[in-house]
Write an enzyme that holds these catalytic residues in place. Structure first.
Site, mmCIF file in Angstrom:
data_model
loop_
_atom_site.group_PDB
_atom_site.id
_atom_site.type_symbol
_atom_site.label_atom_id
_atom_site.label_comp_id
_atom_site.label_asym_id
_atom_site.label_seq_id
_atom_site.Cartn_x
_atom_site.Cartn_y
_atom_site.Cartn_z
ATOM 1 N N MET A 271 -4.493 -3.971 3.539
ATOM 2 C CA MET A 271 -5.379 -5.111 3.757
ATOM 3 C C MET A 271 -4.591 -6.416 3.862
ATOM 4 S SD MET A 271 -8.390 -6.281 4.111
ATOM 5 C CE MET A 271 -8.684 -8.020 4.375
ATOM 6 N N GLU A 306 -0.495 -5.528 9.259
ATOM 7 C CA GLU A 306 -1.092 -6.461 8.299
ATOM 8 C C GLU A 306 -0.423 -7.831 8.400
ATOM 9 O OE1 GLU A 306 -3.723 -5.311 7.399
ATOM 10 O OE2 GLU A 306 -3.368 -3.144 7.481
ATOM 11 N N GLU A 328 -9.070 -6.582 14.952
ATOM 12 C CA GLU A 328 -8.476 -5.253 14.770
ATOM 13 C C GLU A 328 -7.898 -4.677 16.073
ATOM 14 O OE1 GLU A 328 -7.580 -4.322 12.063
ATOM 15 O OE2 GLU A 328 -8.899 -5.289 10.610
#
Ligand code: BES
Ligand code: ZN
Length: 883
Positions: A271, A306, A328
């Site tokens: 994340m 990330e 994304e």
């Protein structure tokens, strides 16, 4: 769990927030079961909002509200309305105000792993997509951007390390050393889904990076004590990513520190929280003994992914979750480009396309099919899909194909310049490319709204006397849920025509126009391209470099495939030809076996493969890709209906054996010549040699001889790295028997103390196509090292069984489905996000033959009629069963 059936959220209902939050002050006192969060929000009415005066609505779930005050004045029960999911203040002030809220949460009891939870004693958080509402009451939506100041307080023994986003400000002890605290400040306005905190007893490795403008950034990676030496590769990957983003996209890092924390229990891979990335530890920890080359490669690309979000996702975020592909898809495109630059472009493209076809094409052909930008959802966590990610990346790649590299970069620069600090939309993104290039992308936008994989039905006609070749292309657009008919797409279609010697023929259209790089644009349902001065009947090489996420069909014969596999100047298409030829052969074998007959088909394919794989000048990694036969799932996808996975496995084994025997000498040479004598290095060339050697081993052992088995057992026992060891373990587990049991026991005993490595042991057993596998997997669910609360364990055992064992999951007796259904139900009470993902394994159930289809339906119906389903599982199971 929410009691009432949640209603779908729709893109067309988007409204700007009624209130903005400029500043967030958080004070978090960590406690295992009663963590206190004091939040002070600086709020003001949104000047751009419509329909004021509006109530202030804050999201909040699984929270205990202790205090609430507006402009320092405590509110009474009558001043606000509280439900399971919302806190509403009917008439807040019309000018800026502060709201102070104290909530309590229970990290230890948080098994959903969203919000603040504990993993192996470490406090950590996961807020994307909607986890911040499990920490405090807040407008939990990505278009509310605020700066954050965070104070964390904890027991210094339990949590000596205290981290949050941004830069460190201050730390100290209080209560006579019984507690300590740290203060962090993030100057960059961000949506709450990028908030993170960590508290724990962690070790770290440190390094630094000098940015292109000469600023110094302190880098650190936090891991469990004793695992520091396994974080070096991740650190190296981080520094290369930072440099690459500067060089390739002109993007510089923007804080004084960049921290990564590895935790054991994590719903996803990793994340991108601002300045504080949190990772699943299996994507950080690597050493030659513990990690395969594939894991090294994943670590490199996920660390990069990330990190790249810092610009594509964080500095420019999404207006709403329908725009998820904006961050994304684009960031996957960027990490793919990074890996291609760091390693081999062609091999990377092959790996990416393989992944796209296996996951995204399968998703798009079934009941879960949805556009890259969905128009409605019930649970946003269900939309982190192969379509949003992988097809989303392909859509960006097509823009690059249509514009050319230079204009594409100008479009990206414009996007960064125009939208930095904003929450943007897909329209705004596309607009930047139109403005930078002058190219009209209005038809291209359909890629974001129409679902399904287009099929390009092609035919080539050659006229000997006129020396012309006509290529006819028809776009066939299959119906998908909610989209019975479709408009034609704008498709970049890269092609070549091979002359008899395999060389490219210059492409000249009858209009006189030269086709630069073989790139043509498809915009109509049917189009014909007529090429002139074509000396002899050419062999078409279509969709070079996989220029669009489509299926291509054209009638080619064995000689055509042989030529493409040996000589296509586009190396990607050489591989594509080998793959298509193999699938075609496998489909034939399946058909013959299905009619109760036997066949020795595959000789021609094997002969072509021998020629292709022994062609001079190819990298070992590329040769390895040629030698990997298409998977059983690939064959199932192409067959498309009445699929019998058992027949496919038989066909697959048969062709593997035939290739192993026909290419035996070549494969044995690879195996012998490539044995590594130097110390392990994770670089692409060394990994490529190991990959080729292991691909050869797979085919050699498929021959099934005694000597082959002995060679495999030896490969396991003398392996000096996890790449070789795991490869052998998987192959042994497929075969079963004494050697397999010996290896499995050895592996277990060697790695039972390592929660990351032991997952390979669970997965190796779960993927075995042997009839005993289901029993074994069931037994393993009560193994002391297995736990339903640990997502990595669930993925390794149940996920592997459901998604990577087509024959045993799809047992005709339905026991595979029943087992997975039971696990999904058990899991749903613990972690709905993971439960819903496991359920995804059923996505192709309608394509099965009737016996299995009926069994799968039964299992799905059992889930559907369960009373206490989470919205996550409910949404997926109802889509699966919708007609
Ligand atoms: N932002 C996601 C992580 C995420 C996904 C959070 C879903 C919440 C819900 C992150 O950037 C991501 O995409 N991670 C991927 C790996 C990546 C390399 C594709 C993952 O976790 O699988
Ligand atoms: Zn991402």
């Amino acid at each position: 769990m929410k009691p009432e059936t949640p209603r779908p959220i729709r893109l067309k209902d988007y409204r700007p927030p009624a209130y903005l939050v400029d500043k967030v002050d958080l004070d978090v006192a960590l406690d295992p079961t009663r963590t206190r969060i004091r939040s002070r929000l600086s709020i003001r009415p949104n000047p751009d909002a419509t329909g004021r005066p509006a109530p202030l609505r804050l999201n909040g779930e699984h929270l205990e509200l202790a205090e609430i005050a507006l402009n320092r004045k405590p509110l009474g029960k009558k001043d606000y309305k509280l439900t399971d999911t919302e806190l509403t203040i009917a008439k807040p002030p019309a000018k800026p105000f502060t709201l102070e809220i104290v909530t309590y949460v229970n990290p230890e009891g948080n098994t959903a792993l969203q919000g603040i939870y504990r993993s192996n004693g470490v406090y950590c958080s996961q807020c994307e997509a909607e986890g911040f509402r499990r920490i405090t009451y807040f407008p939990d939506r990505p278009d509310v951007l605020a700066t954050y100041k965070v104070r964390i307080e904890a027991d210094p023994e339990e949590a000596p390390v205290l981290l949050s986003n941004g830069n460190p400000v201050e730390r100290g002890t209080i209560k006579g050393g019984k507690r300590h605290y740290a203060i962090w400040h993030d100057p960059h306005p961000k949506p709450c889904y990028l908030f993170a905190l960590v508290g724990g007893d962690l070790a770290s490795i440190a390094s630094s990076f000098r940015t292109m403008s000469g600023r110094n950034v302190d880098l650190a990676i936090y891991v469990e004590h004793g695992k520091e030496d396994r974080a070096a590769w991740a650190m190296d990957s981080l520094k290369r990513s930072m440099r690459w983003d500067e060089e390739r996209f002109g993007r510089e890092y923007d804080l004084d520190v960049f921290n990564i924390v590895a935790v054991s229990d994590f719903n996803m891979g990793a994340m991108e929280n601002k300045g504080l990335n949190i990772f699943n530890d299996r994507l950080i920890l690597a050493s030659p003994e513990t990690a395969t080359d594939t894991i090294f490669e994943h670590i490199e690309s996920v660390v990069a992914h990330e990190y790249f979000h810092n610009w594509t996702g964080n500095r420019i975020t999404c207006r709403d979750w329908f725009q998820l592909c904006l961050k994304e898809g684009l960031t996957v495109f960027r990490d793919q480009e990074f890996t291609g630059d760091e390693r081999s472009k062609t091999v990377q493209r092959i790996i990416d396309v393989r992944k796209l076809k296996t996951h995204q094409f399968a998703e798009d052909a079934g009941p879960l099919s949805h556009p890259v930008r969905p128009e409605s959802y019930i649970e946003i966590n269900n939309f982190y899909t192969a379509t949003v990610y992988e097809k989303g990346a392909e859509v960006v790649r097509m823009i690059e194909q249509l514009l050319g590299a230079e204009k594409f970069r100008q479009g990206m620069d414009l996007y960064f310049e125009r939208h930095d600090g904003e929450a943007a939309t897909v329209e705004q993104f596309i607009q930047c490319f139109e403005d930078a290039s002058g190219i009209d992308l209005s038809q291209f936008r359909l890629w974001y709204s129409q679902s399904g994989t287009p099929e390009l039905v092609c035919a080539l006609k050659y006229d000997k006397t006129k020396k012309t070749a006509e290529l006819e292309v028809e776009q066939v657009l299959p119906p998908t849920p909610g989209q019975p008919t479709k408009k034609p797409f704008h498709i970049p279609f890269k092609i070549g025509l091979l002359g008899a010697n395999g060389h490219d023929i210059d492409l000249r259209l009858d209009s006189g126009e030269e086709v630069a790089d073989g790139m043509v644009s498809l915009t109509k349902r049917r189009q014909t391209f007529r090429f002139t001065d074509v000396p002899s009947r050419p062999v078409p090489s279509l969709l070079r470099d996989f220029s669009a996420p489509v299926n291509v069909t054209i009638d080619l014969d064995d000689d055509d495939y042989e030529l493409l596999m040996a000589a296509d100047s586009d190396l990607f298409n050489r591989w594509q030809a080998a793959s298509t030829y193999a699938i075609r052969t496998l489909v034939e074998i399946v058909r013959i076996l299905g009619a109760g007959k036997t066949t020795s088909r595959g000789q021609r394919y094997a002969k072509s493969l021998r020629a292709a794989v022994t062609t001079d000048g190819l990298d070992p990694a590329y040769r390895a890709e040629l030698l990997k036969l298409p998977t059983q799932a690939d064959v199932a996808r192409v067959i498309g209906k009445n699929v019998d996975p058992a027949l496919i496995l038989r066909a697959h084994k048969q062709l593997q054996r035939l290739v192993g025997r026909t290419l035996g000498d070549v494969l044995e040479d690879f195996y012998k010549d490539l044995a590594d004598k130097s110390p392990f290095s994770p670089d692409a060339d060394s990994a490529g040699r190991r990959a080729l050697r292991n691909a050869a081993l797979t085919l050699l052992t498929a021959r099934g001889g005694k000597r082959d088995l002995a060679m495999l057992a030896k490969h396991y026992s003398i392996a000096t790295c996890m790449t070789d060891r795991a490869h052998a373990l998987y192959l042994l587990a497929n075969i079963g028997g004494k050697e397999a049991e010996r290896a499995l026991t050895h592996f277990h005993d060697q790695w039972k103390h390592d929660h990351v490595v032991i997952d390979t042991w669970f997965a190796a057993q779960a993927q075995s196509p042997r009839a005993s596998t289901l029993k074994r997997v069931e037994t393993l669910t009560s193994h002391p090292l297995f736990s339903l609360t640990a997502p990595n364990k669930v993925r390794a055992l149940i996920g592997t069984f459901a998604a990577a064992n087509p024959v045993q999951f799809n047992r005709p007796d339905g026991k595979g489905y029943a087992f997975v259904a039971s696990q999904v139900l058990a899991l749903d009470a613990i972690n709905p996000q993971i439960a819903a993902r496991m359920l995804g394994a059923f996505r192709s159930w309608r394509a099965l033959e009737s016996v299995r289809r009926a069994q799968a339906r039964k299992a799905l119906q059992r889930i559907a009629k369960t009373k206490t389903l989470s919205p996550d599982v409910k949404e997926i199971v109802s889509k699966m069963l919708e007609a």
